[in-house]
Write a protein that holds these residues in place. Structure first.
Motif, mmCIF file in Angstrom:
data_model
loop_
_atom_site.group_PDB
_atom_site.id
_atom_site.type_symbol
_atom_site.label_atom_id
_atom_site.label_comp_id
_atom_site.label_asym_id
_atom_site.label_seq_id
_atom_site.Cartn_x
_atom_site.Cartn_y
_atom_site.Cartn_z
ATOM 1 N N LEU A 6 1.060 -2.095 -9.734
ATOM 2 C CA LEU A 6 1.049 -2.017 -8.271
ATOM 3 C C LEU A 6 -0.374 -1.886 -7.724
ATOM 4 N N VAL A 7 -1.190 -1.062 -8.371
ATOM 5 C CA VAL A 7 -2.580 -0.902 -7.924
ATOM 6 C C VAL A 7 -3.337 -2.222 -8.086
ATOM 7 N N ALA A 8 -3.113 -2.928 -9.178
ATOM 8 C CA ALA A 8 -3.767 -4.229 -9.385
ATOM 9 C C ALA A 8 -3.329 -5.231 -8.311
ATOM 10 N N ALA A 9 -2.048 -5.219 -7.979
ATOM 11 C CA ALA A 9 -1.549 -6.117 -6.933
ATOM 12 C C ALA A 9 -2.178 -5.772 -5.587
ATOM 13 N N TRP A 10 -2.293 -4.478 -5.300
ATOM 14 C CA TRP A 10 -2.926 -4.042 -4.048
ATOM 15 C C TRP A 10 -4.379 -4.518 -4.006
ATOM 16 N N GLU B 5 0.830 -1.211 0.000
ATOM 17 C CA GLU B 5 0.000 0.000 0.000
ATOM 18 C C GLU B 5 0.866 1.262 0.000
ATOM 19 N N VAL B 6 1.891 1.261 0.839
ATOM 20 C CA VAL B 6 2.761 2.436 0.940
ATOM 21 C C VAL B 6 3.558 2.629 -0.348
ATOM 22 N N VAL B 7 4.161 1.568 -0.850
ATOM 23 C CA VAL B 7 4.956 1.668 -2.087
ATOM 24 C C VAL B 7 4.070 2.144 -3.246
ATOM 25 N N THR B 8 2.893 1.576 -3.365
ATOM 26 C CA THR B 8 1.983 1.960 -4.446
ATOM 27 C C THR B 8 1.589 3.423 -4.328
ATOM 28 N N THR B 9 1.239 3.841 -3.130
ATOM 29 C CA THR B 9 0.828 5.228 -2.925
ATOM 30 C C THR B 9 1.971 6.192 -3.228
ATOM 31 N N VAL B 10 3.169 5.855 -2.830
ATOM 32 C CA VAL B 10 4.326 6.721 -3.100
ATOM 33 C C VAL B 10 4.621 6.767 -4.599
ATOM 34 N N GLY C 86 -12.741 -1.320 -2.965
ATOM 35 C CA GLY C 86 -13.489 -0.671 -4.046
ATOM 36 C C GLY C 86 -12.838 0.630 -4.475
ATOM 37 N N LEU C 87 -12.274 1.355 -3.510
ATOM 38 C CA LEU C 87 -11.560 2.598 -3.843
ATOM 39 C C LEU C 87 -10.311 2.299 -4.663
ATOM 40 N N VAL C 88 -9.617 1.238 -4.299
ATOM 41 C CA VAL C 88 -8.401 0.849 -5.025
ATOM 42 C C VAL C 88 -8.750 0.408 -6.445
ATOM 43 N N VAL C 89 -9.816 -0.366 -6.586
ATOM 44 C CA VAL C 89 -10.253 -0.816 -7.915
ATOM 45 C C VAL C 89 -10.658 0.386 -8.773
ATOM 46 N N THR C 90 -11.356 1.337 -8.177
ATOM 47 C CA THR C 90 -11.752 2.541 -8.917
ATOM 48 C C THR C 90 -10.519 3.348 -9.321
ATOM 49 N N ALA C 91 -9.545 3.441 -8.422
ATOM 50 C CA ALA C 91 -8.283 4.116 -8.764
ATOM 51 C C ALA C 91 -7.613 3.410 -9.937
#
Length: 148
Positions: free
Chosen positions: A64-68, A6-11, A79-84
């Motif tokens: 990274l978002v898909a992995a998250w 989560e942190v790596v993806t967000t950064v 759902g927020l991650v999928v929308t992102a």
């Protein structure tokens, strides 16, 4: 492990957003204020440099978002991650269909071979880029919200 992802993806996504925001609201306005040849040469160089880096960055962010999303499927906020992720897909599609064709022409322009309407083409690229920046800012905001 999920927290690290989560942190790596967000950064990674956040830094990408920062670069694209800077291009839209700092770099290109500076280049546009320079005399014609200087501004156009700067944009061509930027198109070559960022045109080589950004595809890898966009795809890496999407992976990274898909992995998250996959790792956190049963967690709150997925759902927020999928929308992102959907917004990042939209940004990639926009890039391929709308921005890359203009960039591929502009990165090879010199004062001797640029078309007469080069400024209009750069303004069109800028307008499309503003939309893409809004899309990736929204994706980033959703990722941050998913952390809460």
């Amino acid at each position: 492990m999920l927290n690290a992802l989560e942190v790596v993806t967000t950064v990674v996504v956040g830094v990408m957003v920062g670069v694209e925001f800077s291009v839209a609201f700092v770099i290109n306005p500076i280049l546009s204020a320079l005399p014609e040849d200087s501004g156009q040469l700067g944009r061509s160089h930027g198109g070559r440099m960022l045109g080589a880096v950004m595809p890898v960055w966009y795809i890496s962010s999407l992976v990274l978002v898909a992995a998250w999303a996959a790792a956190a499927w049963s967690h709150a906020g997925t759902g927020l991650v999928v929308t992102a992720g959907a917004l990042l897909i939209l940004s990639v599609v926009m890039s391929i269909l709308l921005l890359v064709p203009i960039n591929n022409q502009g990165k090879n322009w010199t004062p001797d071979n640029r078309p007469a309407d080069w400024k209009e083409q750069m303004k069109r690229w800028d307008r499309l880029h503003y939309v893409r920046v809004a899309v990736i800012v929204a994706a980033f905001a959703l990722l941050v919200a998913a952390l809460a």
